[in-house]
Design an enzyme around this catalytic site. Structure first.
Site, PDB file in Angstrom:
ATOM      1  CE  LYS A  37      41.611   8.485  24.531  1.00  0.00           C
ATOM      2  NZ  LYS A  37      41.373   7.451  26.080  1.00  0.00           N
ATOM      3  CD  GLN A  50      42.469   9.383  29.411  1.00  0.00           C
ATOM      4  OE1 GLN A  50      41.831   8.861  28.228  1.00  0.00           O
ATOM      5  NE2 GLN A  50      43.050   8.204  29.269  1.00  0.00           N
ATOM      6  CG  ASP A  78      38.319   3.363  26.724  1.00  0.00           C
ATOM      7  OD1 ASP A  78      39.277   3.751  25.661  1.00  0.00           O
ATOM      8  OD2 ASP A  78      37.829   3.979  27.601  1.00  0.00           O
TER       9      ASP A  78
END
Ligand code: GUN
Length: 298
Positions: free
Chosen positions: A59, A103, A126
């Site tokens: 990422k 995460q 997200d």
């Protein structure tokens, strides 16, 4: 369109993700030319799980490659939930940051629900918060969860019409199967069946699918006898398998037995190189859109 050697057309997520990243880079160059503040993605990682580290590295690499600013905050496995929530709150209030992801997985003593719900929905790139989840079926525009968003983009860019089609999803996770079923039914106008760990006679459902979408994390789950001739097959599984013959010591496999299913289906996503790269591209797209909303309000 490139065919696999087995017959089906390969849905090349790597190629589409590269195209999306180019589109994003071009927009970042424009913003830079206009002296606008560039998109800024913050990433929080707790602990040092190997798979999470790989995802986070990818990422960061992707954010850099399109010219975004990024901040990586790493915390020890032992951080308290309260402390972590405070850090999230600080980032929520930092006008310099457009998007924030935490995460997953998190250590057991930290509630994923409380952490996710702490993220300001406008920065939740997200698309995990309950508000953004609900916005899938609302008129209000929210941020779509990156993996299902990536699947929908692949179907769109390969001209695979979902209207009236029977889409069978295997896996009803909160971050993939559940939002994907809502997006296919609402935006894709499809008829949707959701199967999961408790489904009896899984094959009797998967055999009905015009479009079969599988995200369980169980290698070999879907064999050719479970797939209708000519179906579209989207493999969202990612399982890390030790493999000493590979430079990194592992390889990533999906849930579908690729060769035999590719000889029966019309379109298929490979693993790796299918849905995986799209998740990151869509995360960047969500971050760009969050920045665009900020810019339009400046
Ligand atoms: N862990 C596995 N997939 C994801 C993802 O898409 N986002 C985050 N934040 N964590 C994950």
């Amino acid at each position: 369109m490139e065919k696999t050697k087995y017959g089906a057309v390969k849905i090349d997520g790597k190629k589409v993700a590269t195209e999306i990243k180019e589109e994003i880079s071009n927009r970042v160059a424009e913003l830079s030319g206009e002296n606008k503040k560039l998109p800024h993605l913050a990433i929080i990682m707790v602990g040092d799980d190997g798979a999470s580290q790989t995802y986070v590295d990818n990422k960061v690499k992707a954010a850099k490659s399109v010219g975004f600013h990024y901040t990586l905050l790493r915390f020890a496995e032992t951080i308290s939930e309260e402390k972590l929530l405070k850090h999230i709150d600080q980032i929520n209030q930092d006008d310099d940051v457009d998007g924030l992801i935490v995460q997953l997985p998190l250590p057991d003593h930290i509630s994923v629900e409380r952490v996710t719900e702490m993220i300001k929905p406008e920065k939740d790139v997200d698309g995990f918060t309950n508000q953004n989840f609900g916005s899938i079926v609302s008129e209000e525009q929210g941020i779509l969860p990156a993996t299902p968003f990536g699947v929908m983009e692949l179907l769109k860019r390969y001209d695979i019409d979902t209207t009236g089609k029977h889409c069978v999803i295997v896996g009803n996770s909160r971050i993939v199967g559940a939002p994907l079923s809502m997006m296919l039914a609402k935006h894709g106008k499809a008829t949707v069946t959701v199967c999961h760990i408790h489904t009896k006679d899984l094959a009797s459902h998967t055999q009905q699918a015009d479009i079969l979408l599988v995200g369980v994390g169980k290698p070999g789950l879907i064999s050719a006898d479970m797939v209708k001739e000519g179906a579209v097959v989207i493999d969202i599984g990612t399982t890390k398998i030790d493999d000493d013959t590979r430079p990194r010591g592992f390889r990533i496999v999906g849930d579908v037995v690729y060769a035999e299913v590719a000889s029966k289906s019309s379109f298929i996503t490979p693993v790796p190189g299918g849905v995986g790269p799209m998740t990151i591209a869509c995360l960047l797209l969500n971050t760009l859109q969050a920045a665009e909303r900020r810019i339009s309000q400046e």
